[in-house]
Motif scaffolding. Structure first.
Motif, PDB file in Angstrom:
ATOM      1  N   THR A   1      -4.165  15.578   6.478  1.00  0.00           N
ATOM      2  CA  THR A   1      -3.084  16.416   7.026  1.00  0.00           C
ATOM      3  C   THR A   1      -1.707  16.005   6.522  1.00  0.00           C
ATOM      4  O   THR A   1      -0.760  16.768   6.679  1.00  0.00           O
ATOM      5  N   HIS A   2      -1.581  14.808   5.969  1.00  0.00           N
ATOM      6  CA  HIS A   2      -0.318  14.249   5.484  1.00  0.00           C
ATOM      7  C   HIS A   2       0.647  13.922   6.616  1.00  0.00           C
ATOM      8  O   HIS A   2       1.755  13.476   6.365  1.00  0.00           O
ATOM      9  N   ARG A   3       0.263  14.148   7.850  1.00  0.00           N
ATOM     10  CA  ARG A   3       1.138  13.907   9.000  1.00  0.00           C
ATOM     11  C   ARG A   3       0.796  12.569   9.644  1.00  0.00           C
ATOM     12  O   ARG A   3      -0.324  12.365  10.117  1.00  0.00           O
ATOM     13  N   ALA A   4       1.781  11.669   9.654  1.00  0.00           N
ATOM     14  CA  ALA A   4       1.578  10.365  10.259  1.00  0.00           C
ATOM     15  C   ALA A   4       1.317  10.530  11.757  1.00  0.00           C
ATOM     16  O   ALA A   4       1.940  11.365  12.429  1.00  0.00           O
ATOM     17  N   LEU A   5       0.371   9.728  12.247  1.00  0.00           N
ATOM     18  CA  LEU A   5      -0.041   9.849  13.641  1.00  0.00           C
ATOM     19  C   LEU A   5      -0.736   8.572  14.071  1.00  0.00           C
ATOM     20  O   LEU A   5      -1.475   7.983  13.296  1.00  0.00           O
ATOM     21  N   VAL A   6      -0.460   8.134  15.286  1.00  0.00           N
ATOM     22  CA  VAL A   6      -1.223   7.061  15.924  1.00  0.00           C
ATOM     23  C   VAL A   6      -1.499   7.553  17.333  1.00  0.00           C
ATOM     24  O   VAL A   6      -0.575   7.853  18.086  1.00  0.00           O
ATOM     25  N   GLU A   7      -2.785   7.683  17.659  1.00  0.00           N
ATOM     26  CA  GLU A   7      -3.146   8.166  18.991  1.00  0.00           C
ATOM     27  C   GLU A   7      -4.286   7.320  19.553  1.00  0.00           C
ATOM     28  O   GLU A   7      -5.279   7.088  18.875  1.00  0.00           O
ATOM     29  N   ARG A   8      -4.103   6.885  20.776  1.00  0.00           N
ATOM     30  CA  ARG A   8      -5.150   6.129  21.476  1.00  0.00           C
ATOM     31  C   ARG A   8      -5.897   7.085  22.387  1.00  0.00           C
ATOM     32  O   ARG A   8      -5.283   7.799  23.174  1.00  0.00           O
ATOM     33  N   ILE A   9      -7.211   7.081  22.245  1.00  0.00           N
ATOM     34  CA  ILE A   9      -8.080   7.889  23.101  1.00  0.00           C
ATOM     35  C   ILE A   9      -9.131   6.939  23.655  1.00  0.00           C
ATOM     36  O   ILE A   9     -10.010   6.485  22.921  1.00  0.00           O
ATOM     37  N   GLY A  10      -9.002   6.615  24.925  1.00  0.00           N
ATOM     38  CA  GLY A  10      -9.904   5.626  25.513  1.00  0.00           C
ATOM     39  C   GLY A  10      -9.746   4.300  24.796  1.00  0.00           C
ATOM     40  O   GLY A  10      -8.634   3.805  24.613  1.00  0.00           O
ATOM     41  N   ARG A  11     -10.846   3.728  24.314  1.00  0.00           N
ATOM     42  CA  ARG A  11     -10.810   2.442  23.612  1.00  0.00           C
ATOM     43  C   ARG A  11     -10.512   2.596  22.120  1.00  0.00           C
ATOM     44  O   ARG A  11     -10.356   1.612  21.405  1.00  0.00           O
ATOM     45  N   GLN A  12     -10.442   3.832  21.637  1.00  0.00           N
ATOM     46  CA  GLN A  12     -10.294   4.081  20.201  1.00  0.00           C
ATOM     47  C   GLN A  12      -8.844   4.354  19.811  1.00  0.00           C
ATOM     48  O   GLN A  12      -8.070   4.927  20.585  1.00  0.00           O
TER      49      GLN A  12
ATOM     50  N   GLU B   1     -13.878  16.390   6.012  1.00  0.00           N
ATOM     51  CA  GLU B   1     -15.263  16.687   6.377  1.00  0.00           C
ATOM     52  C   GLU B   1     -15.351  17.394   7.729  1.00  0.00           C
ATOM     53  O   GLU B   1     -16.372  17.967   8.073  1.00  0.00           O
ATOM     54  N   LEU B   2     -14.245  17.377   8.488  1.00  0.00           N
ATOM     55  CA  LEU B   2     -14.190  18.073   9.778  1.00  0.00           C
ATOM     56  C   LEU B   2     -13.435  19.393   9.680  1.00  0.00           C
ATOM     57  O   LEU B   2     -13.182  20.025  10.698  1.00  0.00           O
ATOM     58  N   GLY B   3     -13.071  19.800   8.483  1.00  0.00           N
ATOM     59  CA  GLY B   3     -12.255  21.007   8.339  1.00  0.00           C
ATOM     60  C   GLY B   3     -10.812  20.657   8.635  1.00  0.00           C
ATOM     61  O   GLY B   3     -10.103  20.171   7.780  1.00  0.00           O
ATOM     62  N   SER B   4     -10.396  20.863   9.859  1.00  0.00           N
ATOM     63  CA  SER B   4      -9.056  20.489  10.311  1.00  0.00           C
ATOM     64  C   SER B   4      -9.196  19.310  11.271  1.00  0.00           C
ATOM     65  O   SER B   4      -9.503  19.500  12.449  1.00  0.00           O
ATOM     66  N   PRO B   5      -8.990  18.090  10.772  1.00  0.00           N
ATOM     67  CA  PRO B   5      -9.209  16.928  11.635  1.00  0.00           C
ATOM     68  C   PRO B   5      -8.124  16.791  12.703  1.00  0.00           C
ATOM     69  O   PRO B   5      -6.949  17.020  12.444  1.00  0.00           O
ATOM     70  N   THR B   6      -8.559  16.455  13.893  1.00  0.00           N
ATOM     71  CA  THR B   6      -7.660  16.116  14.989  1.00  0.00           C
ATOM     72  C   THR B   6      -8.170  14.800  15.574  1.00  0.00           C
ATOM     73  O   THR B   6      -9.350  14.468  15.401  1.00  0.00           O
ATOM     74  N   PRO B   7      -7.328  14.067  16.256  1.00  0.00           N
ATOM     75  CA  PRO B   7      -7.817  12.832  16.879  1.00  0.00           C
ATOM     76  C   PRO B   7      -9.031  13.074  17.773  1.00  0.00           C
ATOM     77  O   PRO B   7     -10.006  12.308  17.707  1.00  0.00           O
ATOM     78  N   ALA B   8      -9.021  14.117  18.565  1.00  0.00           N
ATOM     79  CA  ALA B   8     -10.159  14.391  19.462  1.00  0.00           C
ATOM     80  C   ALA B   8     -11.438  14.646  18.667  1.00  0.00           C
ATOM     81  O   ALA B   8     -12.505  14.123  19.013  1.00  0.00           O
ATOM     82  N   ARG B   9     -11.346  15.412  17.604  1.00  0.00           N
ATOM     83  CA  ARG B   9     -12.540  15.704  16.796  1.00  0.00           C
ATOM     84  C   ARG B   9     -13.040  14.452  16.078  1.00  0.00           C
ATOM     85  O   ARG B   9     -14.251  14.248  15.942  1.00  0.00           O
ATOM     86  N   LEU B  10     -12.129  13.606  15.618  1.00  0.00           N
ATOM     87  CA  LEU B  10     -12.524  12.373  14.942  1.00  0.00           C
ATOM     88  C   LEU B  10     -13.223  11.416  15.905  1.00  0.00           C
ATOM     89  O   LEU B  10     -14.249  10.826  15.573  1.00  0.00           O
ATOM     90  N   VAL B  11     -12.690  11.282  17.109  1.00  0.00           N
ATOM     91  CA  VAL B  11     -13.303  10.412  18.119  1.00  0.00           C
ATOM     92  C   VAL B  11     -14.667  10.946  18.532  1.00  0.00           C
ATOM     93  O   VAL B  11     -15.604  10.176  18.764  1.00  0.00           O
ATOM     94  N   GLU B  12     -14.784  12.254  18.589  1.00  0.00           N
ATOM     95  CA  GLU B  12     -16.073  12.876  18.923  1.00  0.00           C
ATOM     96  C   GLU B  12     -17.133  12.557  17.861  1.00  0.00           C
ATOM     97  O   GLU B  12     -18.297  12.350  18.172  1.00  0.00           O
ATOM     98  N   ARG B  13     -16.720  12.488  16.605  1.00  0.00           N
ATOM     99  CA  ARG B  13     -17.650  12.268  15.492  1.00  0.00           C
ATOM    100  C   ARG B  13     -17.924  10.793  15.217  1.00  0.00           C
ATOM    101  O   ARG B  13     -19.036  10.414  14.888  1.00  0.00           O
ATOM    102  N   TYR B  14     -16.890   9.946  15.312  1.00  0.00           N
ATOM    103  CA  TYR B  14     -17.014   8.551  14.893  1.00  0.00           C
ATOM    104  C   TYR B  14     -16.793   7.599  16.066  1.00  0.00           C
ATOM    105  O   TYR B  14     -15.864   7.778  16.848  1.00  0.00           O
ATOM    106  N   GLY B  15     -17.606   6.576  16.143  1.00  0.00           N
ATOM    107  CA  GLY B  15     -17.550   5.656  17.271  1.00  0.00           C
ATOM    108  C   GLY B  15     -16.751   4.393  17.036  1.00  0.00           C
ATOM    109  O   GLY B  15     -16.643   3.557  17.932  1.00  0.00           O
ATOM    110  N   ALA B  16     -16.165   4.221  15.859  1.00  0.00           N
ATOM    111  CA  ALA B  16     -15.436   2.995  15.555  1.00  0.00           C
ATOM    112  C   ALA B  16     -14.234   2.837  16.479  1.00  0.00           C
ATOM    113  O   ALA B  16     -13.671   3.817  16.972  1.00  0.00           O
ATOM    114  N   THR B  17     -13.830   1.598  16.670  1.00  0.00           N
ATOM    115  CA  THR B  17     -12.655   1.312  17.496  1.00  0.00           C
ATOM    116  C   THR B  17     -11.393   1.862  16.842  1.00  0.00           C
ATOM    117  O   THR B  17     -10.512   2.400  17.506  1.00  0.00           O
TER     118      THR B  17
END
Length: 146
Positions: A98-109, A75-91
């Protein structure tokens, strides 16, 4: 994408999961039925799923004391952690696409892409992630399917 590897089912059982979150591109009810033999499943549709009204575009869940958002990410076109955090407020934000495994902490999220457990694509190792919530503590372990 329509494939449930026996190795995945064994790994999920060995991980003693209590719930399975599927971030889309399910590939049919057979996949969800197989996963449900391990634990209850909550799933969203992805860009390759048939829109038949059985799967929602997103889920908002509370697991323990933690709010979790699940969507495919397309729904974001090309999702990135920054774009997801910008859109969604969940923890915790769980997505696929993307099929690419990723775990990224941005602030409290915490943004999690478990990778893809279905057919191997893009020269990536099939994987899944285990989200552990204890009180307010969040830990994520991405695991290869072997």
């Amino acid at each position: 994408h329509g494939l449930v590897r026996p190795e995945l089912l064994r790994a999920l059982r060995a991980s003693d999961v209590s719930r399975i979150l599927h971030a889309g591109d399910v590939g049919g009810s057979r996949v969800l039925e197989a996963l449900a033999t391990v634990a209850p499943v909550a799933a969203v549709y992805g860009n390759t799923d048939i829109l038949d009204g059985h799967l929602p575009a997103s889920l908002s869940l509370t697991l323990g004391a933690v709010d979790v958002h699940v969507s495919h990410g397309h729904e974001l076109g090309s999702p990135t952690p920054a774009r997801l955090v910008e859109r969604y407020g969940a923890t915790v934000i769980v997505y696929g696409h993307t099929h690419r495994a990723l775990v990224e902490r941005i602030g409290r999220q915490v943004v999690v892409n478990p990778g893809a457990a279905g057919p191997a694509r893009f020269h990536l190792i099939p994987s899944f992630a285990v989200l552990m919530i204890e009180g307010g503590d969040i830990d994520v372990d991405v695991r290869p399917i072997v």
